[in-house]
Scaffold this motif. Structure first.
Motif, PDB file in Angstrom:
ATOM      1  N   ASN A 327       0.837  -1.501  -0.096  1.00  0.00           N
ATOM      2  CA  ASN A 327      -0.001  -0.188  -0.219  1.00  0.00           C
ATOM      3  C   ASN A 327       0.748   1.416  -0.046  1.00  0.00           C
ATOM      4  O   ASN A 327       0.833   1.971   0.318  1.00  0.00           O
ATOM      5  CB  ASN A 327      -0.649  -0.146   1.461  1.00  0.00           C
ATOM      6  CG  ASN A 327      -2.032   0.856   1.184  1.00  0.00           C
ATOM      7  OD1 ASN A 327      -2.524   1.015  -0.073  1.00  0.00           O
ATOM      8  ND2 ASN A 327      -2.403   1.545   2.147  1.00  0.00           N
ATOM      9  N   GLU A 332      -3.788  -0.629   6.139  1.00  0.00           N
ATOM     10  CA  GLU A 332      -4.213  -0.359   5.067  1.00  0.00           C
ATOM     11  C   GLU A 332      -5.717  -0.727   5.997  1.00  0.00           C
ATOM     12  O   GLU A 332      -5.259  -1.525   7.368  1.00  0.00           O
ATOM     13  CB  GLU A 332      -3.561  -2.322   4.027  1.00  0.00           C
ATOM     14  CG  GLU A 332      -2.485  -2.416   2.640  1.00  0.00           C
ATOM     15  CD  GLU A 332      -2.329  -3.161   2.356  1.00  0.00           C
ATOM     16  OE1 GLU A 332      -3.548  -3.795   2.597  1.00  0.00           O
ATOM     17  OE2 GLU A 332      -1.022  -3.998   2.205  1.00  0.00           O
ATOM     18  N   TYR A 375      -6.723   6.949   7.096  1.00  0.00           N
ATOM     19  CA  TYR A 375      -6.076   5.591   5.572  1.00  0.00           C
ATOM     20  C   TYR A 375      -6.073   7.225   4.991  1.00  0.00           C
ATOM     21  O   TYR A 375      -6.969   7.286   3.721  1.00  0.00           O
ATOM     22  CB  TYR A 375      -6.880   4.396   5.368  1.00  0.00           C
ATOM     23  CG  TYR A 375      -7.162   3.723   6.385  1.00  0.00           C
ATOM     24  CD1 TYR A 375      -6.550   2.798   6.717  1.00  0.00           C
ATOM     25  CD2 TYR A 375      -7.872   3.843   7.371  1.00  0.00           C
ATOM     26  CE1 TYR A 375      -5.902   2.121   8.457  1.00  0.00           C
ATOM     27  CE2 TYR A 375      -7.911   2.788   8.509  1.00  0.00           C
ATOM     28  CZ  TYR A 375      -6.878   2.396   8.973  1.00  0.00           C
ATOM     29  OH  TYR A 375      -6.822   1.480   9.704  1.00  0.00           O
ATOM     30  N   LYS A 452     -10.405  -1.263  -4.005  1.00  0.00           N
ATOM     31  CA  LYS A 452      -9.557  -2.105  -4.138  1.00  0.00           C
ATOM     32  C   LYS A 452      -9.057  -1.998  -5.419  1.00  0.00           C
ATOM     33  O   LYS A 452      -9.187  -2.080  -6.378  1.00  0.00           O
ATOM     34  CB  LYS A 452      -9.384  -3.746  -3.624  1.00  0.00           C
ATOM     35  CG  LYS A 452      -9.524  -3.988  -1.988  1.00  0.00           C
ATOM     36  CD  LYS A 452      -9.911  -5.332  -1.825  1.00  0.00           C
ATOM     37  CE  LYS A 452     -10.191  -5.812  -1.206  1.00  0.00           C
ATOM     38  NZ  LYS A 452     -10.602  -6.829  -0.475  1.00  0.00           N
TER      39      LYS A 452
END
Length: 453
Positions: A327, A332, A375, A452
């Motif tokens: 990532n 993640e 995130y 994703k």
């Protein structure tokens, strides 16, 4: 008679030629070939014969000898000094004691006998034995079974070749065949030593008698065929080099594969055979910058990894927050966090039949915003869902509007717009039954899911 003599000689040649490699001093097989003499006289019966052992060595008057090959025997050692053998013999009878009337005149004599012998002195030059057995003997067309007693000796000239002298008493079971002595002299050959592992090398000469091996290694194996016998080979199942005690050096760096941490890539001894392309003392496999020299403390790179997540700051999209290489150095989203997001999203309340969010959902939405900001490089889709009450078209429109409403709220409170998308699915993705009020309530929901890439 002449043809039978030739037959016996042919049998001997076949047996000897099939075992010319005999070497073991305890070889179990023995072949003897020679001549025999039949004597009807010293058997303790009436005239024209004499008492027991009377004129026992009077060969001139009493012995019937065929001047050619006339006997052959094959025996097998069975252990503890015992051998079992079979012998065949032929002769011509013209002497029957002191019978001057010529009871026999060139009568044919044939015998086949089986004997169990016991050797007293095994492994010696003079090898005496006794034996007992039985057989069947014919004089012309008269034949009968006999029980035999034997005494004799072998005299071995070499390990495998010797002279055998033997005399046997044959007692007939029938009156019409006379009991007699048969003396035999012949050359004997021993062969057929034990080869436990079947590698063609007899056990006495085999340094590894229980493992098939090679003659050049005294019967020991060289499994990998590298010219180094297994007992001296550090890598017996891989062909290698003598300088490495039979181990290979696949990459040719002077370090055997078994000691080489990088056996397929040439390296240096200081790094256990692994390469160091930039010469910074960090093996390429452990060097995050294999072509740029850097300190070992910095994993061989000239740039730091501030958050220690294995992604250099120059490539780390979250240099101050530990993340994953997959990532790009950012954390993640875990499955637990994803479930937490949707647990919050399902509690967002709307005005009945509308896309406007009720004011007391603000706390829930703030919790969602706080998670999304943890995130910063992750992208999400806001999905709207309804129950099956009403038309499908109106439900799709309402779900789309509610998803867009939540997206706009989140982007209006600090979440970057490029990270969010919105889409309504109407009643097409129920998570519960639409036949009960509780089920329909569960189907009326908003979900916020990770995209994703």
């Amino acid at each position: 008679m002449k043809n039978l003599s030739r037959l016996l000689f042919a049998m001997l040649l076949v047996l000897v030629c099939s075992n010319v490699n005999a070497q073991d001093k305890n070889n179990p097989w023995q072949i003897s070939i020679g001549a025999n003499a039949v004597d009807f006289y010293p058997v303790g019966e009436d005239q024209p014969r004499g008492e027991w052992f009377d004129e026992f060595f009077n060969a001139t008057d009493h012995w019937n000898i065929l001047p050619s090959l006339s006997t052959i025997s094959v025996s097998k050692y069975v252990g503890s000094g015992l051998t079992f053998g079979v012998a065949g013999s032929l002769n011509k009878i013209s002497k029957f004691g002191d019978d001057e009337d010529g009871m026999y005149s060139d009568a044919s004599y044939y015998g086949i006998d089986g004997t169990i012998k016991y050797n007293f002195l095994q492994g010696t030059t003079i090898d005496p034995f006794i034996g007992v057995g039985g057989g069947y003997t014919w004089v012309d067309e008269i034949g009968a079974g006999t029980v035999n007693g034997t005494v004799g000796t072998n005299v071995w000239f070499t390990e495998n070749i010797g002279l055998t002298l033997q005399m046997a008493y044959k007692h007939s079971f029938e009156d019409y065949l006379y009991s007699h002595f048969q003396h035999t002299a012949g050359i004997s050959i021993r062969f057929g030593g034990a080869d436990t592992d079947g590698d063609g090398i007899y056990d006495k000469d085999d340094a590894c008698p229980h493992e098939p091996g090679l003659k050049e290694f005294d019967g020991c194996p060289d499994t990998d065929g590298d010219g180094i016998q297994d007992s001296k080979d550090d890598c017996p199942n891989e062909a290698g080099l003598a300088e490495f005690n039979g181990c290979p050096d696949t990459d040719g760096d002077g370090i055997s594969d078994k000691d080489d941490a990088c056996p397929t890539v040439a390296g240096i001894a200081a790094l256990n055979g692994c390469p160091d392309a930039d010469g910074d003392g960090v093996a390429d496999g452990d060097d995050k910058c294999p072509n740029e020299a850097g300190p070992a403390a910095n994993s061989g790179c000239p740039w730091p990894d501030t958050d220690g997540d294995g992604v250099l700051d120059k490539d780390d999209k979250c240099p101050d927050t530990p993340g994953t290489v997959a990532n790009n150095g950012c954390p993640e989203l875990s499955e637990a966090v994803q479930k937490s997001l949707n647990a919050y999203a399902k509690t967002i309340l709307f005005d009945t039949g509308k896309a406007t969010i009720k004011s007391h959902s603000a706390e829930v939405l703030q919790n969602i915003i706080d998670i999304l900001k943890e995130y910063p490089h992750a992208k999400f889709t806001v999905e709207g869902h309804t129950d099956s009450v009403g038309s499908a078209a109106s439900n799709l429109k309402l779900s789309d509007a509610r998803a867009l409403s939540v997206k706009e709220y989140l982007t209006g409170h600090g979440v970057e717009e490029f990270r969010l998308s919105a889409k309504g699915y109407g009643e097409t993705k129920p998570i519960d039954t639409n036949k009960t009020s509780a089920g329909r309530r569960n189907n009326r929901r908003v979900e916020i899911n990770l995209v994703k890439e």
